[in-house]
Design a protein around this motif. Structure first.
Motif, PDB file in Angstrom:
ATOM      1  N   GLU A 199     -87.621  -0.911 -16.222  1.00 37.60           N
ATOM      2  CA  GLU A 199     -88.081  -1.662 -14.827  1.00 37.60           C
ATOM      3  C   GLU A 199     -89.484  -2.127 -14.820  1.00 37.60           C
ATOM      4  N   PHE A 221     -81.806  -5.010 -11.389  1.00 39.05           N
ATOM      5  CA  PHE A 221     -82.378  -3.835 -10.628  1.00 39.05           C
ATOM      6  C   PHE A 221     -82.179  -3.825  -9.145  1.00 39.05           C
ATOM      7  N   LEU A 266     -79.571  -1.067  -7.643  1.00 33.28           N
ATOM      8  CA  LEU A 266     -79.916   0.106  -8.021  1.00 33.28           C
ATOM      9  C   LEU A 266     -79.906   0.910  -6.882  1.00 33.28           C
ATOM     10  N   ARG A 279     -79.068   4.034  -8.820  1.00 32.02           N
ATOM     11  CA  ARG A 279     -80.109   4.394  -9.537  1.00 32.02           C
ATOM     12  C   ARG A 279     -80.322   5.963  -9.799  1.00 32.02           C
TER      13      ARG A 279
END
Length: 395
Positions: free
Chosen positions: A163, A172, A175, A216
């Motif tokens: 990231e 991302f 997530l 995540r």
């Protein structure tokens, strides 16, 4: 008179010193070739408890430069002073290790554990930045970190690295979506065949383990990280390639699982206390039951208050394994019969409420705790009646 030869020599030394200092503080600044690849390596679960959840690592391969390194964030030193104390307190330092790819894979082949590879979809600049970041992390002053099972391990370190270095953030974005599963439910998948380990983990892990994960957070496990890298429309990795296929035979289930054993022990003790006439034997049994659960309560409390492991805090198993049981295990030495009476009555009723509202309790208890709680409740009511009779006899 100025000696220009000496000045030139001094200037050269200064330039070399500046360059060396730059390398030492910022890691290597090698330029990777166009053929370089950076991959995620995922290793299947092993048979030992420490390896039961699998493992993740990063591979950097450049055939032009002759580089084939694996960076592994899951290393610790058994020779660390006060190793076990530091581990329990959450103070044990883990570290990143760098080894050759062949050596890394050979270790998993020896353990008959599968190894999978996914080539990350990165630009040349991103590959060089990740390689530089890994080398910087590998410097002696940077390689150590405080491990946390859920939030700071070999997988979460990789996500943080990607990231911070990948320019395109589209992958991302998903997530923070819910994963529709708790931490405890997710690790249960890996513990289904080793039920005693699951029982122990359920006892020491507190309320944070029952938090619903985000996508995540779910990637604290290697399999979840591997499957998520190319599951989104904006893929970060290519297809999963098997480098070595282990047998992956799950351990056989033990017939003497904790649920059966706890029911057997509890029923045996209840029947024994109803049949046995010896007061000394019954007193010994009660002392053992209450002393043991009280000691477990103190242990849970120490893990809650004395460690940095987030998953061990707020342990609601303290609702039934109460530390005060240690005091009341020796109830006959207490002169205040009223205190004894109300303690055992209140404790027995409270334990029944735990059973009745089992599903409503926010922390998921292991089902093997049910017979233990019923045993404690039964003996509490029996002791309440005994203390009440003793008080009446004295009066």
């Amino acid at each position: 008179m100025v000696n220009f030869t000496t000045l030139k020599r001094t200037a050269k030394y200064l330039i070399v010193l500046i360059i060396l200092t730059h390398f030492c503080t910022n890691g290597y600044s090698l330029q990777l070739s166009d053929q370089a690849e950076i991959s995620l390596l995922t290793c299947s679960p092993g048979t030992e408890l420490y390896s039961i959840f699998g493992h993740s690592a990063i591979r950097v391969w450049d055939p032009v430069l002759g580089i084939d390194y694996v960076y592994n964030y899951g290393v610790f030193d058994f020779n660390t002073p006060n190793f076990y104390m530091k581990f329990v307190k959450g103070k044990l330092l883990y570290q990143i290790d760098r080894t050759s790819f062949n050596f890394f894979v050979y270790g998993y082949i020896q353990e008959d554990r599968s190894v999978y590879q996914q080539i990350l979809i990165l630009s040349k600049k991103e590959k060089e930045q990740i390689f530089s970041a890994l080398e910087t992390n590998y410097l002696p002053q940077n390689r150590y970190y405080l491990y946390d099972f859920f939030y700071n391990n070999c997988c979460t370190k990789i996500i943080d690295l990607l990231e911070s270095q990948v320019k395109d953030k589209n992958w991302f974005l998903h997530l923070d979506n819910p994963a529709n599963m708790t931490f405890r439910q997710n690790i249960t998948v890996y513990l289904s065949s080793i039920e005693w380990a699951k029982f122990g983990i359920d006892l020491i892990m507190g309320l944070p383990a029952d938090k619903k994960m985000s996508v995540r957070e779910s990637m604290f496990l290697p399999d979840n990280l591997m499957n998520n890298l190319n599951s989104n429309s904006s893929k970060l990795a290519g297809n999963i390639v098997t480098l070595f296929k282990g047998s992956n035979i799950p351990p056989k289930r033990n017939m003497a699982n904790p649920n059966r054993i706890m029911w057997l022990i509890s029923i045996t003790i209840i029947l024994a206390t109803l049949i046995i006439k010896s007061k000394k034997t019954i007193i010994f049994i009660d002392k053992t039951i209450f002393l043991t659960t009280g000691l477990f309560g103190i242990f849970f409390l120490i893990l809650w208050l004395g460690t940095d492991h987030e998953s061990l805090k707020y342990n609601l198993n303290l609702l039934w394994a109460i530390p005060s049981n240690i005091v009341f295990a020796f109830r006959r030495k207490l002169k205040n019969n009223r205190m004894n009476k109300y303690y055992f009555l209140g404790y027995g009723i409270f334990l029944l409420f735990i059973i009745i509202f089992w599903k409503a309790i926010p922390q998921e208890f292991n089902k093997a705790a049910i017979p233990i709680i019923l045993l404690l409740s039964f003996r509490s009511f029996v002791l309440f009646r005994q203390v009440e009779k003793t008080a009446r006899h004295i009066n």
